[in-house]
Design a protein around this motif. Structure first.
Motif, PDB file in Angstrom:
ATOM      1  N   ASP A 324      41.024  44.371  44.342  1.00 55.03           N
ATOM      2  CA  ASP A 324      41.460  44.780  42.997  1.00 55.03           C
ATOM      3  C   ASP A 324      40.558  44.200  41.919  1.00 55.03           C
ATOM      4  OD1 ASP A 324      43.784  46.216  43.882  1.00 55.03           O
ATOM      5  OD2 ASP A 324      44.653  44.273  44.375  1.00 55.03           O
ATOM      6  N   GLU A 325      39.273  44.030  42.232  1.00 59.73           N
ATOM      7  CA  GLU A 325      38.298  43.466  41.296  1.00 59.73           C
ATOM      8  C   GLU A 325      38.318  44.228  39.966  1.00 59.73           C
ATOM      9  OE1 GLU A 325      35.560  41.845  39.138  1.00 59.73           O
ATOM     10  OE2 GLU A 325      36.034  40.925  41.078  1.00 59.73           O
ATOM     11  N   SER A 326      38.302  43.475  38.870  1.00 57.50           N
ATOM     12  CA  SER A 326      38.405  44.082  37.548  1.00 57.50           C
ATOM     13  C   SER A 326      37.075  44.645  37.042  1.00 57.50           C
ATOM     14  CB  SER A 326      38.937  43.049  36.544  1.00 57.50           C
ATOM     15  OG  SER A 326      38.087  41.908  36.531  1.00 57.50           O
ATOM     16  N   ASN A 327      35.961  44.121  37.541  1.00 59.67           N
ATOM     17  CA  ASN A 327      34.663  44.660  37.126  1.00 59.67           C
ATOM     18  C   ASN A 327      34.455  46.021  37.798  1.00 59.67           C
ATOM     19  OD1 ASN A 327      31.628  45.113  37.698  1.00 59.67           O
ATOM     20  ND2 ASN A 327      31.604  43.545  36.093  1.00 59.67           N
ATOM     21  N   GLU A 328      34.262  47.056  36.994  1.00 60.91           N
ATOM     22  CA  GLU A 328      34.227  48.426  37.524  1.00 60.91           C
ATOM     23  C   GLU A 328      33.085  48.626  38.518  1.00 60.91           C
ATOM     24  OE1 GLU A 328      34.225  51.362  34.499  1.00 60.91           O
ATOM     25  OE2 GLU A 328      36.086  50.653  33.568  1.00 60.91           O
ATOM     26  N   TYR A 331      33.893  46.773  41.772  1.00 62.52           N
ATOM     27  CA  TYR A 331      35.004  47.489  42.407  1.00 62.52           C
ATOM     28  C   TYR A 331      34.493  48.747  43.118  1.00 62.52           C
ATOM     29  CZ  TYR A 331      39.273  50.255  42.878  1.00 62.52           C
ATOM     30  OH  TYR A 331      40.302  51.011  43.358  1.00 62.52           O
ATOM     31  N   GLU A 378      30.309  38.847  34.537  1.00 62.40           N
ATOM     32  CA  GLU A 378      31.676  38.336  34.668  1.00 62.40           C
ATOM     33  C   GLU A 378      31.730  36.818  34.493  1.00 62.40           C
ATOM     34  OE1 GLU A 378      34.519  39.972  34.779  1.00 62.40           O
ATOM     35  OE2 GLU A 378      33.284  41.761  34.505  1.00 62.40           O
ATOM     36  N   ASN A 383      36.450  39.111  32.178  1.00 61.37           N
ATOM     37  CA  ASN A 383      37.510  40.018  31.754  1.00 61.37           C
ATOM     38  C   ASN A 383      38.726  39.162  31.393  1.00 61.37           C
ATOM     39  OD1 ASN A 383      39.765  41.818  31.768  1.00 61.37           O
ATOM     40  ND2 ASN A 383      38.492  43.297  32.877  1.00 61.37           N
ATOM     41  N   ALA A 385      41.791  40.040  30.595  1.00 60.16           N
ATOM     42  CA  ALA A 385      43.147  40.533  30.875  1.00 60.16           C
ATOM     43  C   ALA A 385      43.907  39.474  31.677  1.00 60.16           C
ATOM     44  CB  ALA A 385      43.084  41.844  31.648  1.00 60.16           C
ATOM     45  N   ALA A 388      44.255  40.287  35.358  1.00 60.35           N
ATOM     46  CA  ALA A 388      43.063  40.787  36.069  1.00 60.35           C
ATOM     47  C   ALA A 388      42.811  39.943  37.308  1.00 60.35           C
ATOM     48  CB  ALA A 388      41.852  40.748  35.158  1.00 60.35           C
ATOM     49  N   LYS A 390      40.305  38.601  39.953  1.00 59.37           N
ATOM     50  CA  LYS A 390      38.862  38.381  39.970  1.00 59.37           C
ATOM     51  C   LYS A 390      38.400  37.931  41.362  1.00 59.37           C
ATOM     52  CE  LYS A 390      39.305  36.627  35.232  1.00 59.37           C
ATOM     53  NZ  LYS A 390      38.918  37.854  34.544  1.00 59.37           N
TER      54      LYS A 390
END
Length: 413
Positions: A324-328, A331, A378, A383, A385, A388, A390
């Motif tokens: 579920d990595e927040s960096n697009e 991910y 990162e 991020n 959030a 989020a 990480k």
């Protein structure tokens, strides 16, 4: 494609059959033209060489003649010179007295003899024209070009100074890379002299790698089908074969003269030598699905050890990216660079055509750089959030650097 068993040149066999008459001429040329320092370098290749004098040429000659001296030390009058009934040279036992005397005398000098044979083969592989031959050939060529209305051809001669340079060039090849080479007709052989043990005795022999040779309209190619090598020399490599006497076979001479005799010069010989050395100095790589594909069987999964380690590291990067990595970017790349998905990403275009190896390397370099930048982003600008999820960016950074180092080994030129 020529069968592998037909490509075995076996230098010692060929030497016995075809080249024995070249050795005396070679030794004279070597002693007369080779530089003292180059002869010294040559002798340094050879184990247990004896130093009789400060003169390198005298040392070469003395070591060459040593077996004769050893044979002279035996009282050969007491040995049976004639062979018994039922025994010929081919069936003579290894422990036959006369044979044993000569075997012991020459065995200690075998490394020197092997080096002489190999350097002789390399030296005489090249078609050259002496100063004495040049004048006669030029007259013939002038008549030829006038009669057939072709462009004028200039005959190049190899000078005494050129011969010294040739010996230096060939000796330095063994000094720097550990091999000689020779060629004739359709084959070229890379030769090393190897030491091995047999019955607790140290022995020496040739180790050869064979390349097939063929010419297209512009250049000569060196081919090794087993390793997938096809190397263009960018020039025609003029060579002897068993079917052509270059200077007397009129039909073949007429056919080849326009592209051949402008190549008989030291500068061209030097250029071809450098290209041959560049082509064969590194051990040919085995086929590898990633860095050296067999285009006749591109779906073969075999990987070389370096590429296998590199892909394991890329897969480890994938496994360390959180699901579920927040960096697009990270991910997105998690599944695209997993162990088996990566082949679809980096081997074939959408059309099904395979990427060239150089393109694959560039794509992997780009991947490594993008991964490094995404992790750096990162770490520097996380991020924010609250919920989020990480990845461990320090761990990823370490793995990416390891993959970058492995990439260098995997795609060595």
């Amino acid at each position: 494609m020529i069968a592998q068993e037909d490509m075995q040149m076996n230098l010692e066999f060929d030497f016995d059959k075809r080249h024995i008459n070249n050795i005396p001429e070679f030794i004279i040329e070597f002693l007369f033209y080779a530089d003292y320092k180059d002869i010294k370098s040559f002798l340094e290749f050879i184990p247990n060489i004896r130093k009789y004098s400060s003169d390198n040429k005298l040392n070469f000659l003395a070591n060459l003649l040593e077996p004769i001296q050893k044979c002279a030390e035996y009282d050969i009058q007491e040995l049976p010179i004639t062979l018994p009934d039922g025994i010929n040279l081919e069936s003579m036992p290894y422990d036959y007295p006369l044979f044993t005397v000569f075997q012991k005398a020459f065995n200690s000098c075998r490394p020197l003899h092997l080096h002489i044979i190999a350097l002789c083969e390399c030296f005489f592989s090249y078609v050259t024209v002496s100063k004495e031959e040049k004048s006669l050939l030029q007259k013939f060529v002038d008549i030829f070009t006038k009669f057939y209305k072709t462009d004028n051809q200039k005959i190049h001669a190899i000078t005494d100074s050129d011969k010294q340079k040739i010996f230096r060039m060939l000796i330095n090849c063994y000094k720097n890379y550990g091999f000689y080479y020779y060629f004739n007709g359709n084959y070229l052989a890379k030769i090393s002299i190897k030491e091995y043990k047999q019955n607790n005795q140290i022995k020496y022999n040739f180790d050869e790698v064979i390349y097939e040779i063929y010419d297209d309209n512009k250049s000569t190619h060196l081919i090794n089908h087993e390793k997938g090598i096809d190397y263009s020399l960018k020039k025609i490599l003029l060579r002897y074969d068993n079917k052509l006497d270059l200077l007397t076979d009129e039909k073949s001479f007429r056919k080849g003269i326009e592209k051949c005799f402008d190549h008989v010069s030291f500068e061209t010989l030097k250029s071809l030598h450098n290209k041959i050395v560049d082509a064969i100095k590194n051990t040919p790589k085995n086929f590898c699905k990633l860095c050296n594909p067999n285009y006749n069987n591109p779906d073969s999964y075999k990987l070389c050890p370096a590429c296998d380690e590199f892909l394991k590291k890329i897969n480890e990067i994938s496994e360390n990216i959180n699901q579920d990595e927040s960096n697009e970017y990270l991910y997105e790349m998690k599944n695209r660079i997993s162990r088996y998905s990566i082949f679809n990403e980096f081997l074939k275009k959408k059309s099904g055509e395979f990427y060239p190896v150089k393109k694959r390397k560039k794509m992997f370099i780009k991947l490594i750089n993008e991964l490094k930048n995404a992790v750096k982003t990162e770490k520097c600008h996380p991020n924010n959030a609250e919920k989020a999820i990480k990845s461990d960016y320090n761990k990823l950074e370490e793995l990416i650097l390891q993959a970058e180092n492995l990439l260098t080994y995997a795609f060595q030129e």
